[in-house]
Motif scaffolding. Structure first.
Motif, PDB file in Angstrom:
ATOM      1  N   HIS A   8       0.108  -6.960  46.566  1.00 34.87           N
ATOM      2  CA  HIS A   8       0.227  -5.738  45.766  1.00 34.87           C
ATOM      3  C   HIS A   8       0.404  -4.551  46.709  1.00 34.87           C
ATOM      4  CE1 HIS A   8      -0.972  -7.439  41.816  1.00 34.87           C
ATOM      5  NE2 HIS A   8      -1.540  -8.344  42.587  1.00 34.87           N
ATOM      6  N   GLU A  10      -0.219  -1.239  46.326  1.00 36.93           N
ATOM      7  CA  GLU A  10      -1.085  -0.072  46.203  1.00 36.93           C
ATOM      8  C   GLU A  10      -2.212  -0.121  47.246  1.00 36.93           C
ATOM      9  OE1 GLU A  10       0.340  -1.407  42.108  1.00 36.93           O
ATOM     10  OE2 GLU A  10      -0.567  -2.360  43.850  1.00 36.93           O
ATOM     11  N   GLY A  30      -5.700   0.719  38.755  1.00 36.99           N
ATOM     12  CA  GLY A  30      -5.007   0.003  39.815  1.00 36.99           C
ATOM     13  C   GLY A  30      -5.001  -1.494  39.607  1.00 36.99           C
ATOM     14  N   LEU A  47      -8.448   1.922  44.210  1.00 32.73           N
ATOM     15  CA  LEU A  47      -7.331   2.656  44.801  1.00 32.73           C
ATOM     16  C   LEU A  47      -7.850   3.677  45.807  1.00 32.73           C
ATOM     17  CD1 LEU A  47      -5.067   3.308  41.676  1.00 32.73           C
ATOM     18  CD2 LEU A  47      -4.622   1.743  43.580  1.00 32.73           C
ATOM     19  N   LEU A 129       5.190  -1.803  42.249  1.00 37.46           N
ATOM     20  CA  LEU A 129       4.329  -0.779  41.646  1.00 37.46           C
ATOM     21  C   LEU A 129       4.645  -0.697  40.165  1.00 37.46           C
ATOM     22  CD1 LEU A 129       4.515   2.069  44.291  1.00 37.46           C
ATOM     23  CD2 LEU A 129       2.496   0.774  43.644  1.00 37.46           C
ATOM     24  N   ASP A 134      -3.095   1.403  35.049  1.00 33.72           N
ATOM     25  CA  ASP A 134      -3.301   2.747  35.553  1.00 33.72           C
ATOM     26  C   ASP A 134      -3.573   3.771  34.462  1.00 33.72           C
ATOM     27  OD1 ASP A 134      -2.980   1.902  38.112  1.00 33.72           O
ATOM     28  OD2 ASP A 134      -0.914   2.579  38.334  1.00 33.72           O
TER      29      ASP A 134
END
Length: 135
Positions: A8, A10, A30, A47, A129, A134
């Motif tokens: 991922h 992030e 996240g 995050l 992303l 989120d």
């Protein structure tokens, strides 16, 4: 069948609070978030961008998710994931959820980790992303 690992993009951080403290910020957004309490500390993974200044942190990390769900009786999953990283000299944070396992790899080591996993026969793919989780 080889394990499938999904990286991922992030950036994540692990934050440390004193025992019994609760985070005063939104930390659940996240791809991965976790709160762990012991008698000595409260640790939050989430995050990196959400952690307030002044909070003790380590990171950034990138989350690597094992495609699941994994059976509870599966044996050796973490050993298969971690062994190539030991050989490559990469220190990680390993965590499990009900359905799967996650490895938090230092962001600067993700390419080396991915290469080590591929050499060991694991499948490594990247996620993109998204706004999933989120909101």
């Amino acid at each position: 069948m080889p394990l499938h690992l999904m990286t991922h993009p992030e950036p994540l951080a692990i934050a440390r609070l004193d025992a019994g403290d609760e985070p005063s910020w939104e930390w659940t957004r996240g791809p991965f978030a976790s709160l762990t309490r012991t008698e000595h500390e409260t640790s939050i993974v989430g995050l990196a961008e959400l952690v307030p200044a002044g909070v003790t942190t380590e990171g950034p990390f990138l989350g690597v998710e094992v495609a699941g769900p994994l059976a509870f009786e599966a044996v050796g999953v973490m050993a298969e994931i971690l062994s190539p990283l030991v050989s490559a000299g990469i220190s990680v944070l390993a965590m499990s959820t009900f359905d799967t396992d996650w490895i938090l790899v230092p962001a600067g080591e993700i390419t080396t980790a991915s290469e080590a996993w591929r050499k060991a026969g694991l499948i490594v793919t990247s996620t993109t992303l998204s706004s999933k989780g989120d909101a």
